[in-house]
Design an enzyme around this catalytic site. Structure first.
Site, PDB file in Angstrom:
ATOM      1  CG  ASP A  46      -0.300  -0.520   2.582  1.00  0.00           C
ATOM      2  OD1 ASP A  46       1.104  -0.538   2.378  1.00  0.00           O
ATOM      3  OD2 ASP A  46      -1.072  -0.779   3.510  1.00  0.00           O
ATOM      4  CD  GLU A  55      -8.606   1.562   7.837  1.00  0.00           C
ATOM      5  OE1 GLU A  55      -8.680   0.637   8.567  1.00  0.00           O
ATOM      6  OE2 GLU A  55      -7.945   2.668   7.940  1.00  0.00           O
ATOM      7  CG  ASP A  75      -8.948  -0.741  11.915  1.00  0.00           C
ATOM      8  OD1 ASP A  75      -7.950  -1.240  11.744  1.00  0.00           O
ATOM      9  OD2 ASP A  75      -9.594   0.274  11.302  1.00  0.00           O
ATOM     10  CG  HIS A 101      -6.064  -1.947   8.725  1.00  0.00           C
ATOM     11  ND1 HIS A 101      -5.921  -0.903   9.804  1.00  0.00           N
ATOM     12  CD2 HIS A 101      -4.624  -1.533   8.327  1.00  0.00           C
ATOM     13  CE1 HIS A 101      -4.935  -0.396  10.186  1.00  0.00           C
ATOM     14  NE2 HIS A 101      -4.072  -0.981   9.212  1.00  0.00           N
TER      15      HIS A 101
HETATM   16  C1  GLP Z   1      -0.402   0.396   8.496  1.00  0.00           C
HETATM   17  C2  GLP Z   1       0.006  -0.364   7.270  1.00  0.00           C
HETATM   18  C3  GLP Z   1      -0.348  -1.746   7.501  1.00  0.00           C
HETATM   19  C4  GLP Z   1       0.155  -2.245   8.716  1.00  0.00           C
HETATM   20  C5  GLP Z   1      -0.667  -1.562  10.040  1.00  0.00           C
HETATM   21  C6  GLP Z   1       0.049  -2.099  11.386  1.00  0.00           C
HETATM   22  O1  GLP Z   1      -1.787   0.701   8.495  1.00  0.00           O
HETATM   23  N1  GLP Z   1      -0.564   0.066   6.291  1.00  0.00           N
HETATM   24  O2  GLP Z   1       0.035  -2.580   6.628  1.00  0.00           O
HETATM   25  O3  GLP Z   1      -0.223  -3.571   8.975  1.00  0.00           O
HETATM   26  O4  GLP Z   1      -0.129  -0.140   9.704  1.00  0.00           O
HETATM   27  O5  GLP Z   1       1.216  -1.227  11.688  1.00  0.00           O
HETATM   28  P1  GLP Z   1       2.255  -1.641  12.747  1.00  0.00           P
HETATM   29  O6  GLP Z   1       3.177  -2.861  12.179  1.00  0.00           O
HETATM   30  O7  GLP Z   1       3.171  -0.531  12.657  1.00  0.00           O
HETATM   31  O8  GLP Z   1       1.469  -1.904  13.983  1.00  0.00           O
END
Ligand code: GLP
Length: 259
Positions: free
Chosen positions: A66, A142, A135, A137
């Site tokens: 993404d 989302e 949440d 995702h």
């Molecule tokens: C972002 C990314 C996701 C990731 C999520 C969790 O939203 N787009 O791909 O899984 O954050 O982030 P973290 O690994 O820093 O907790």
């Protein structure tokens, strides 16, 4: 059912997943990896650094999940820059072979379809690394995202913007929109490896692995995939009902099966 591996800490998870990735690269030097941003996959990239010294990675291909839409391409937290800094440069990958969805406004209308075509032309993703948001995702899909969705523009929830504000000077600077591989895209990868660490992820992990399959918790889409490894520490595993069974299964897994 996803295979759940409960490890003592993030470093052990990184080592386990990195070993699997090294075997893939050794077997196929042009392997297509699915890369993820966020803090969760960092131990994997760290472990790969040590393991890939001396391995030819010049033909490895990769697709990130993404990107923020409209973010200044020079911004250090654009996912293009994060992938370059955390993955491409330290591992010595060829930047031409590592792709990130294009969040530029000028081409955003067809950027999703372009990305889908590029993944298909590469023959699809072999192993997709995934984190999970609080949440539930995955990527930036989302709650409410279709299980059939392809790469497209989405609106970030306030929760996600809040969670990601730590990477920006203030929450106002966190972009409102993103472009993300869809759940349908992610489900086409041949092996999904979802990582999560810490108490804050426990509920999302339990929902994804054991909860009902529902678009309200996009991570639960992994239950529809035939090959999933969920690698979590004790804190992230703390809400799993069948944790003892997962431990028992892992301890008794035939060595030849790998991750
Ligand atoms: C972002 C990314 C996701 C990731 C999520 C969790 O939203 N787009 O791909 O899984 O954050 O982030 P973290 O690994 O820093 O907790």
């Amino acid at each position: 059912m996803a295979e759940v591996v409960i490890v003592p800490d993030a470093a052990s998870a990184g080592a386990l997943v990195a070993d699997e990735i090294v075997s893939l690269i050794t077997a196929d030097p042009e392997v297509v990896l699915g890369l993820a941003t966020g803090s969760t996959p960092l131990p994997v990239y760290q472990a790969l650094r040590e393991r890939l010294a001396g391995v030819d990675v010049s033909r490895v291909r990769g697709f990130a999940l993404d990107e923020y839409v409209g973010i200044d391409p020079g911004h250090p937290e654009s996912y293009r820059n994060v992938i370059r800094r955390e993955v491409v440069e330290p591992l010595g990958l060829d930047p031409e072979r590592i792709h990130v969805p294009n969040g530029a406004l000028a081409t955003i209308e067809h950027a999703g379809a372009d990305y889908e075509r590029a993944i298909a032309a590469a023959g699809g993703v072999e192993l997709q690394i995934l984190g999970i948001g609080t949440d539930g995702h995955i990527g930036f899909n989302e709650p409410g995202s279709s299980f059939a969705s392809a790469t497209r523009v989405k609106t970030l929830t306030e929760q996600t913007r809040h969670d990601n504000a730590r990477f920006f000077d203030s929450i106002d600077q966190v972009p409102m929109h993103c472009i993300t591989q869809g759940l349908g895209t992610i489900l086409r990868a041949r092996h999904l490896v979802l990582l999560a660490f810490g108490e804050g992820k426990a509920e999302a992990v339990a929902g994804a692995v054991e909860g009902p399959v529902t678009a309200s918790l996009p991570g639960s889409a992994i239950q529809l995939h035939p090959r999933v490894s969920v690698v979590v520490d004790e804190a992230a595993a703390s809400r799993l009902r069948f944790a003892d069974y997962y431990r028992y299964t892992w301890e008794n897994k035939p060595a030849w099966q790998g991750l």
